[in-house]
Design a protein around this motif. Sequence first.
Motif, PDB file in Angstrom:
ATOM      1  N   THR A 131     117.298  19.025 -28.248  1.00 43.89           N
ATOM      2  CA  THR A 131     117.833  18.984 -26.879  1.00 43.89           C
ATOM      3  C   THR A 131     116.750  18.597 -25.883  1.00 43.89           C
ATOM      4  N   GLN A 132     115.585  19.244 -26.005  1.00 47.36           N
ATOM      5  CA  GLN A 132     114.519  18.950 -25.035  1.00 47.36           C
ATOM      6  C   GLN A 132     114.003  17.531 -25.207  1.00 47.36           C
ATOM      7  N   PHE A 133     114.001  17.034 -26.438  1.00 52.44           N
ATOM      8  CA  PHE A 133     113.544  15.667 -26.651  1.00 52.44           C
ATOM      9  C   PHE A 133     114.543  14.669 -26.037  1.00 52.44           C
ATOM     10  N   ILE A 134     115.819  14.850 -26.323  1.00 53.43           N
ATOM     11  CA  ILE A 134     116.828  13.883 -25.843  1.00 53.43           C
ATOM     12  C   ILE A 134     116.986  13.953 -24.327  1.00 53.43           C
ATOM     13  N   LEU A 135     116.965  15.177 -23.768  1.00 51.92           N
ATOM     14  CA  LEU A 135     117.177  15.300 -22.313  1.00 51.92           C
ATOM     15  C   LEU A 135     115.871  15.234 -21.517  1.00 51.92           C
ATOM     16  N   LYS A 136     114.748  15.126 -22.219  1.00 52.56           N
ATOM     17  CA  LYS A 136     113.428  15.047 -21.559  1.00 52.56           C
ATOM     18  C   LYS A 136     113.279  16.181 -20.557  1.00 52.56           C
ATOM     19  N   THR A 137     113.359  17.403 -21.077  1.00 57.47           N
ATOM     20  CA  THR A 137     113.290  18.578 -20.214  1.00 57.47           C
ATOM     21  C   THR A 137     112.564  19.697 -20.940  1.00 57.47           C
ATOM     22  N   ILE A 141     117.276  26.108 -24.300  1.00 55.37           N
ATOM     23  CA  ILE A 141     118.595  25.754 -24.841  1.00 55.37           C
ATOM     24  C   ILE A 141     119.709  26.644 -24.270  1.00 55.37           C
ATOM     25  N   SER A 142     119.414  27.920 -24.021  1.00 48.66           N
ATOM     26  CA  SER A 142     120.468  28.820 -23.509  1.00 48.66           C
ATOM     27  C   SER A 142     120.987  28.349 -22.158  1.00 48.66           C
ATOM     28  N   ASN A 143     120.113  27.698 -21.385  1.00 51.65           N
ATOM     29  CA  ASN A 143     120.532  27.218 -20.067  1.00 51.65           C
ATOM     30  C   ASN A 143     121.135  25.815 -20.105  1.00 51.65           C
ATOM     31  N   LEU A 144     121.093  25.168 -21.244  1.00 50.36           N
ATOM     32  CA  LEU A 144     121.597  23.790 -21.335  1.00 50.36           C
ATOM     33  C   LEU A 144     122.876  23.694 -22.149  1.00 50.36           C
ATOM     34  N   ARG A 145     123.053  24.606 -23.109  1.00 52.94           N
ATOM     35  CA  ARG A 145     124.159  24.500 -24.067  1.00 52.94           C
ATOM     36  C   ARG A 145     125.515  24.678 -23.359  1.00 52.94           C
ATOM     37  N   GLY A 146     126.516  24.073 -23.985  1.00 47.86           N
ATOM     38  CA  GLY A 146     127.874  24.305 -23.504  1.00 47.86           C
ATOM     39  C   GLY A 146     128.224  23.500 -22.265  1.00 47.86           C
ATOM     40  N   ARG A 147     127.354  22.584 -21.855  1.00 46.58           N
ATOM     41  CA  ARG A 147     127.648  21.696 -20.720  1.00 46.58           C
ATOM     42  C   ARG A 147     127.340  20.267 -21.145  1.00 46.58           C
ATOM     43  N   VAL A 148     128.070  19.328 -20.563  1.00 50.99           N
ATOM     44  CA  VAL A 148     127.842  17.923 -20.910  1.00 50.99           C
ATOM     45  C   VAL A 148     126.797  17.346 -19.961  1.00 50.99           C
ATOM     46  N   HIS A 149     125.785  16.710 -20.565  1.00 50.60           N
ATOM     47  CA  HIS A 149     124.721  16.050 -19.801  1.00 50.60           C
ATOM     48  C   HIS A 149     124.821  14.550 -20.093  1.00 50.60           C
ATOM     49  N   MET A 150     124.153  13.744 -19.278  1.00 50.53           N
ATOM     50  CA  MET A 150     124.122  12.301 -19.552  1.00 50.53           C
ATOM     51  C   MET A 150     122.674  11.871 -19.758  1.00 50.53           C
ATOM     52  N   THR A 151     122.446  11.000 -20.728  1.00 52.37           N
ATOM     53  CA  THR A 151     121.154  10.332 -20.808  1.00 52.37           C
ATOM     54  C   THR A 151     121.477   8.864 -21.073  1.00 52.37           C
TER      55      THR A 151
END
Length: 198
Positions: A131-137, A141-151
């Motif tokens: 997740t951190q690699f793809i979203l560059k963040t 993970i607990s704060n990112l999961r379950g939501r749709v992001h765009m890259t």
Amino acid sequence: MTWILSTITLDEVRVNLGQCRRCELCETRTTVVFGVGNPHAQVMFIGEAPGKQEDLGAEPFIGAAGKYLNSLLGIAGLTREEIYIANVLKCRPPNNRDPLPAEIEICSPFLRDQVRAVNPLILVTLGRFATQFILKTDVGISNLRGRVHMTGRFSVLPIYHPAATLYDPSKGPVMEKDFELLGALITKRRKEFGVTGA
Ligand code: URA
């Protein structure tokens, strides 16, 4: 929206990777674990690195975490045959230790090319490293999961790593909820792009 054609094939990426000796993981791995599945998948899953079973079997997610992942796919209306799965690292870190930043830097161009080759509608990132690699963040993970992001043009759905749920079964209901969300996201993206299932 139109679906852009990819400019590189998975076979070309595999040839470029070869029997890689670009980092020290080549000293301890058994096999290079490239990726597996439908080369034109609409949904691509990205894990962290091969574990023991994957290192021996040369295929991502064939151990306990993979069996659990397989059991969740149906919730999103998916089968293992229609998805593509790859890892950030193509070689097993000794004793399944965390990937090192230098290893990710050296290995990640191959994942990037795999994403370009498959050109999916949706990327599902499994756990922190993918997740951190793809979203560059650096966000957890607990704060990112379950939501749709765009890259770029890709929708990204981060979820917990299946192995984390095996260690902590209380995450099970959250995983099931995230696979329901994935099913809804697939329906939405297919409509947007005017495509049907695989
Ligand atoms: N965990 C991963 O992240 N990838 C695998 O292939 C297996 C276990």
